[in-house]
Design a protein around this motif. Sequence first.
Motif, PDB file in Angstrom:
ATOM      1  N   GLU A  38     -19.450  30.780  22.767  1.00 46.06           N
ATOM      2  CA  GLU A  38     -18.107  30.228  22.957  1.00 46.06           C
ATOM      3  C   GLU A  38     -18.224  28.736  23.243  1.00 46.06           C
ATOM      4  N   ILE A  39     -17.596  27.955  22.363  1.00 47.61           N
ATOM      5  CA  ILE A  39     -17.687  26.493  22.404  1.00 47.61           C
ATOM      6  C   ILE A  39     -16.284  25.926  22.548  1.00 47.61           C
ATOM      7  N   TYR A  62     -13.461  26.606  19.979  1.00 47.32           N
ATOM      8  CA  TYR A  62     -12.087  26.324  20.402  1.00 47.32           C
ATOM      9  C   TYR A  62     -11.892  24.812  20.515  1.00 47.32           C
ATOM     10  N   VAL A  63     -10.666  24.392  20.301  1.00 47.41           N
ATOM     11  CA  VAL A  63     -10.317  22.992  20.468  1.00 47.41           C
ATOM     12  C   VAL A  63      -9.080  22.923  21.361  1.00 47.41           C
ATOM     13  N   LEU A  94      -6.918  24.943  32.370  1.00 47.37           N
ATOM     14  CA  LEU A  94      -7.668  25.919  31.582  1.00 47.37           C
ATOM     15  C   LEU A  94      -8.400  26.908  32.489  1.00 47.37           C
ATOM     16  N   ASP A  95      -8.367  28.201  32.131  1.00 45.12           N
ATOM     17  CA  ASP A  95      -9.055  29.188  32.966  1.00 45.12           C
ATOM     18  C   ASP A  95     -10.055  30.043  32.192  1.00 45.12           C
ATOM     19  N   LYS A  96     -10.379  29.706  30.979  1.00 43.28           N
ATOM     20  CA  LYS A  96     -11.371  30.415  30.172  1.00 43.28           C
ATOM     21  C   LYS A  96     -12.752  29.800  30.425  1.00 43.28           C
ATOM     22  N   LYS A  97     -13.816  30.599  30.235  1.00 41.14           N
ATOM     23  CA  LYS A  97     -15.186  30.097  30.431  1.00 41.14           C
ATOM     24  C   LYS A  97     -15.900  29.991  29.087  1.00 41.14           C
ATOM     25  N   GLU A 124     -16.657  24.513  36.685  1.00 41.75           N
ATOM     26  CA  GLU A 124     -15.913  25.767  36.873  1.00 41.75           C
ATOM     27  C   GLU A 124     -15.830  26.592  35.581  1.00 41.75           C
ATOM     28  N   ILE A 125     -15.688  25.931  34.433  1.00 44.07           N
ATOM     29  CA  ILE A 125     -15.431  26.673  33.197  1.00 44.07           C
ATOM     30  C   ILE A 125     -16.656  26.831  32.295  1.00 44.07           C
ATOM     31  N   ILE A 126     -17.792  26.294  32.694  1.00 42.31           N
ATOM     32  CA  ILE A 126     -19.029  26.514  31.947  1.00 42.31           C
ATOM     33  C   ILE A 126     -19.782  27.667  32.605  1.00 42.31           C
ATOM     34  N   LYS A 127     -20.185  28.624  31.793  1.00 47.17           N
ATOM     35  CA  LYS A 127     -20.912  29.790  32.295  1.00 47.17           C
ATOM     36  C   LYS A 127     -22.276  29.363  32.844  1.00 47.17           C
ATOM     37  N   PRO A 128     -22.825  30.089  33.817  1.00 44.78           N
ATOM     38  CA  PRO A 128     -24.168  29.779  34.303  1.00 44.78           C
ATOM     39  C   PRO A 128     -25.167  29.752  33.137  1.00 44.78           C
ATOM     40  N   GLY A 129     -25.984  28.710  33.119  1.00 44.27           N
ATOM     41  CA  GLY A 129     -26.923  28.516  32.025  1.00 44.27           C
ATOM     42  C   GLY A 129     -26.315  27.816  30.830  1.00 44.27           C
TER      43      GLY A 129
END
Length: 190
Positions: A38-39, A62-63, A94-97, A124-129
């Motif tokens: 997911e980008i 996504y943009v 935005l609340d998606k990761k 907050e919105i970038i997943k761990p790693g």
Amino acid sequence: MDTYWTDRYKNSNTPWDMGSPSPPLTAFLQKLVHKDQEILIPGAGNAYEIEWLHKNGFTNAYVMDISQIPLDNLKSRVPDFPDSHLLFGDFFGLDKKFDLIIEQTFFCALQPNQRKDYVKKMAEIIKPGGKLAGVLFDFALTEQGPPFGGSQEEYEKLFSPYFTIAKMERCYNSIKPRMGSELFFELIKP
């Protein structure tokens, strides 16, 4: 939503628009292996990089923009781009990761007093790693903009509490008008 940016697009006052993907970003994107990650490209304007991702088989790209006009421009260029991947709204809501967020002129378009909020929101919105990667301007921070500049030292101080800095170096492949004034960076969220 935001009349400043919409007015800029309506009046064709978009000097930042290269009309094609940024060479430093294209070089980075060409190295990506996982086409289902997911980008997000926030504040992406006419989103030539998201168009490149879409045409190269990235299915979860996504943009996001605060003005509808550049999203409509993308859709007219790439009619099969999924509507659900066109995010119209304020980045800070935005609340998606995401696995990867690409920075392309968004940071420099924000008011300098929003920079700490930008970094916190990214964390907050970038997943761990996951990664935040892209281009930042490397010229003196001015009070007039956008774009607003900054320095590698400033960026390192700002990002290091939230991310591991994997790379931050002068771009070797900027377009001629930006040569010598762009830093390419890759940050990893622990």
